[in-house]
Scaffold this motif. Structure first.
Motif, PDB file in Angstrom:
ATOM      1  N   UNK A 146      36.793  19.523  38.059  1.00  0.00           N
ATOM      2  CA  UNK A 146      37.403  20.784  37.645  1.00  0.00           C
ATOM      3  C   UNK A 146      38.378  21.375  38.671  1.00  0.00           C
ATOM      4  N   UNK A 147      38.052  21.398  39.974  1.00  0.00           N
ATOM      5  CA  UNK A 147      39.027  21.952  40.933  1.00  0.00           C
ATOM      6  C   UNK A 147      40.333  21.147  40.987  1.00  0.00           C
ATOM      7  N   UNK A 148      40.222  19.831  40.947  1.00  0.00           N
ATOM      8  CA  UNK A 148      41.432  19.000  40.982  1.00  0.00           C
ATOM      9  C   UNK A 148      42.245  19.181  39.700  1.00  0.00           C
TER      10      UNK A 148
ATOM     11  N   UNK B   5      30.242  16.201  33.149  1.00  0.00           N
ATOM     12  CA  UNK B   5      30.725  17.458  33.705  1.00  0.00           C
ATOM     13  C   UNK B   5      32.189  17.396  34.079  1.00  0.00           C
ATOM     14  N   UNK B   6      32.761  16.198  34.076  1.00  0.00           N
ATOM     15  CA  UNK B   6      34.181  16.060  34.357  1.00  0.00           C
ATOM     16  C   UNK B   6      34.979  16.354  33.093  1.00  0.00           C
ATOM     17  N   UNK B   7      36.265  16.614  33.283  1.00  0.00           N
ATOM     18  CA  UNK B   7      37.140  16.935  32.164  1.00  0.00           C
ATOM     19  C   UNK B   7      38.181  15.831  32.037  1.00  0.00           C
TER      20      UNK B   7
ATOM     21  N   UNK C 138      42.119  18.944  26.602  1.00  0.00           N
ATOM     22  CA  UNK C 138      41.110  18.678  27.624  1.00  0.00           C
ATOM     23  C   UNK C 138      39.784  18.437  26.925  1.00  0.00           C
ATOM     24  N   UNK C 139      39.049  17.417  27.369  1.00  0.00           N
ATOM     25  CA  UNK C 139      37.755  17.097  26.773  1.00  0.00           C
ATOM     26  C   UNK C 139      36.696  17.153  27.863  1.00  0.00           C
TER      27      UNK C 139
ATOM     28  N   UNK D 182      31.614  26.717  31.996  1.00  0.00           N
ATOM     29  CA  UNK D 182      32.249  26.734  33.318  1.00  0.00           C
ATOM     30  C   UNK D 182      33.737  26.409  33.196  1.00  0.00           C
ATOM     31  N   UNK D 183      34.064  25.390  32.407  1.00  0.00           N
ATOM     32  CA  UNK D 183      35.468  24.996  32.222  1.00  0.00           C
ATOM     33  C   UNK D 183      36.246  26.106  31.530  1.00  0.00           C
ATOM     34  N   UNK D 184      35.673  26.679  30.487  1.00  0.00           N
ATOM     35  CA  UNK D 184      36.330  27.754  29.749  1.00  0.00           C
ATOM     36  C   UNK D 184      36.599  28.955  30.645  1.00  0.00           C
ATOM     37  N   UNK D 185      35.612  29.345  31.439  1.00  0.00           N
ATOM     38  CA  UNK D 185      35.756  30.493  32.333  1.00  0.00           C
ATOM     39  C   UNK D 185      36.798  30.220  33.411  1.00  0.00           C
ATOM     40  N   UNK D 186      36.785  29.020  33.963  1.00  0.00           N
ATOM     41  CA  UNK D 186      37.754  28.668  35.005  1.00  0.00           C
ATOM     42  C   UNK D 186      39.177  28.691  34.456  1.00  0.00           C
ATOM     43  N   UNK D 187      39.363  28.187  33.244  1.00  0.00           N
ATOM     44  CA  UNK D 187      40.694  28.199  32.629  1.00  0.00           C
ATOM     45  C   UNK D 187      41.175  29.632  32.403  1.00  0.00           C
ATOM     46  N   UNK D 188      40.305  30.477  31.850  1.00  0.00           N
ATOM     47  CA  UNK D 188      40.706  31.856  31.587  1.00  0.00           C
ATOM     48  C   UNK D 188      40.990  32.614  32.880  1.00  0.00           C
TER      49      UNK D 188
END
Length: 133
Positions: free
Chosen positions: A79-81, A68-70, A62-63, A109-115
């Protein structure tokens, strides 16, 4: 007749200037001889048992982009999708990288959401941009 000189009544001061010089020389020596090795992946959490081999498919990458999109599988995701798609695909571990212009808040934000979702992220430090000659 006295063979030994009597000790002075006041204490002799300890000179610390030579000690400071030696500590400074050691500090400079270790700063010059040590070097920080670059790593491509910094594992944030390692669940591999000692002696256990790692087999299987390569981890999805993931990049986090400047918007702000991944980016995943050549697609930009909100991020939610992305989290719904990762759950649907039963992904439990990913490599997380950033583009050069990505904001720290987006990465965090991405790191926290993944964890939080139970997905183990491994952060990949991007290589410095090469200047064109």
């Amino acid at each position: 007749m006295q063979l030994v000189d009597p000790r002075p009544s006041r204490p002799i001061p300890i000179r610390i200037t030579p000690l400071i010089d030696v500590v400074f020389i050691l500090l400079v020596f270790f700063m010059l001889t040590s070097r920080l090795l670059p790593t491509s992946f910094l594992e944030l959490d390692n669940s591999t048992a000692p002696g256990q081999s790692v087999d299987g498919d390569p981890l999805p990458e993931l990049v986090v982009e400047a918007s702000g999109q991944v980016r995943w599988q050549d697609q930009a995701w909100a991020l939610p999708a992305l989290m719904q798609e990762l759950r649907r695909s039963q992904v439990t571990e990913v490599n997380l990288a950033t583009s050069g212009e990505a904001q720290l808040t987006d990465f965090t934000r991405t790191l926290t959401t993944l964890k939080t979702a139970g997905i183990e992220p491994h952060w990949q430090r991007s290589a410095p941009a090469q200047e064109s000659e």
